[in-house]
Design a protein around this motif. Sequence first.
Motif, short mmCIF file in Angstrom:
data_model
loop_
_atom_site.label_atom_id
_atom_site.label_comp_id
_atom_site.label_asym_id
_atom_site.label_seq_id
_atom_site.Cartn_x
_atom_site.Cartn_y
_atom_site.Cartn_z
N PHE A 21 0.80 -1.06 0.11
CA PHE A 21 0.02 -0.04 -0.06
C PHE A 21 0.83 1.42 -0.13
O PHE A 21 1.89 1.21 0.55
CB PHE A 21 -0.93 0.09 1.12
CG PHE A 21 -1.64 -1.10 1.17
CD1 PHE A 21 -2.18 -1.77 0.23
CD2 PHE A 21 -2.29 -1.61 2.41
CE1 PHE A 21 -3.09 -3.05 0.29
CE2 PHE A 21 -3.21 -2.47 2.61
CZ PHE A 21 -3.58 -3.43 1.58
N LYS A 23 0.54 5.66 0.45
CA LYS A 23 -0.34 6.58 0.89
C LYS A 23 -0.56 7.45 -0.16
O LYS A 23 0.13 7.87 -1.03
CB LYS A 23 0.50 7.77 2.09
CG LYS A 23 0.52 6.96 3.47
CD LYS A 23 -0.79 6.80 3.89
CE LYS A 23 -0.63 6.10 5.55
NZ LYS A 23 -1.89 5.85 6.11
N ASN A 36 -5.14 4.80 1.64
CA ASN A 36 -3.97 3.88 1.03
C ASN A 36 -4.38 3.74 -0.58
O ASN A 36 -5.85 3.47 -0.82
CB ASN A 36 -4.10 2.66 1.67
CG ASN A 36 -3.21 2.83 3.07
OD1 ASN A 36 -2.50 3.68 3.44
ND2 ASN A 36 -3.76 1.98 4.24
#
Length: 333
Positions: A21, A23, A36
């Motif tokens: 993931f 940000k 995410n």
Amino acid sequence: MSSVITEKKETVLEVRNLKKFYKAKTNTSFFGKKSNIEAVGGIDLAIKKGEILGIIGESGCGKSTLGRLLVNLENPTEGEIFFHGISIQEILQKNEAEFRKTVQMVFQNPFDTFLQTETIEKIMLRPLVLYRKDMTDEEKKQRVTELLEEGGLSPAEDFLPRYPHELSGGQLQRISILRSMLLNPEFLVVDEPVSMLDVSVRADVINMILDLKKRYHTSILFISHDISVVRYVADRIAVMYLGKIVEEGNAEEVVEHPMHPYTKALISNCMSIDLDRPVKRIKIKGEIPSPVNPGPGCYFCKRCFMPEEICKTAYPEKKILGQDYIVYCHLAE
């Protein structure tokens, strides 16, 4: 080779519930918190000794991120990667240099791979200088020369003093692939190796990869958006969509008898692939959804040509259809 990774098993590399993931760069929630981006969303894979696993899918589906995770150029958010049954984190802690020798990656753009101020000789010698302290300078030079000859860059002496900008894209990609093989790696990630090359040289580069694989029994993850290329080189094919594997099986079975609607659409739109049956072109509607909160249903549902109500509410579970053939689709039988 260190005792950490000498245990021999049929499976060279295994991935369990691998996730990555990132940000989001901008705020994507009501309260201003960053969500995410799901680049790789829980993947299970196993690659056997001397096998080529082809990864196909549209741009942005997570293919390259997966490749970088497998060679530890990026760290996973969750999940584990095992090399000969041993966690690569354990291997890296005990002997990182040994891991770097055993696992290699070839990138898409050969012109961005090397420093333009270094000769081919210096570029090729660097892995041996770093990792083969047991070899003399003469032995290192001989190893480089022999490998260049094997890769069709002959006579090698003509290429060693040259600089990257003096070579064609095809020649430079050969250099990139050959350098990755200098240390006899057991596992190689090849990311879109011919997508930036002229059509006239693509077959030669692909055949060189196959020759090297056969000679050194290297296991390869071959990443490409070109189904016809993957069909030619791969033993098995895994189809990725929005960070997930949606179908995986024997290469010929996946191409000739696809089960997932996304795979069917990809293959129907590949004009260069030679199929044994007439195929009606399937139009994929719209763009790939945002990788931010793509659920809860099947990620392909809004673009699918055959969706059902269940596809909107629940992500499909894995279905095993025959030996080593899996598909994630509610409607597959």
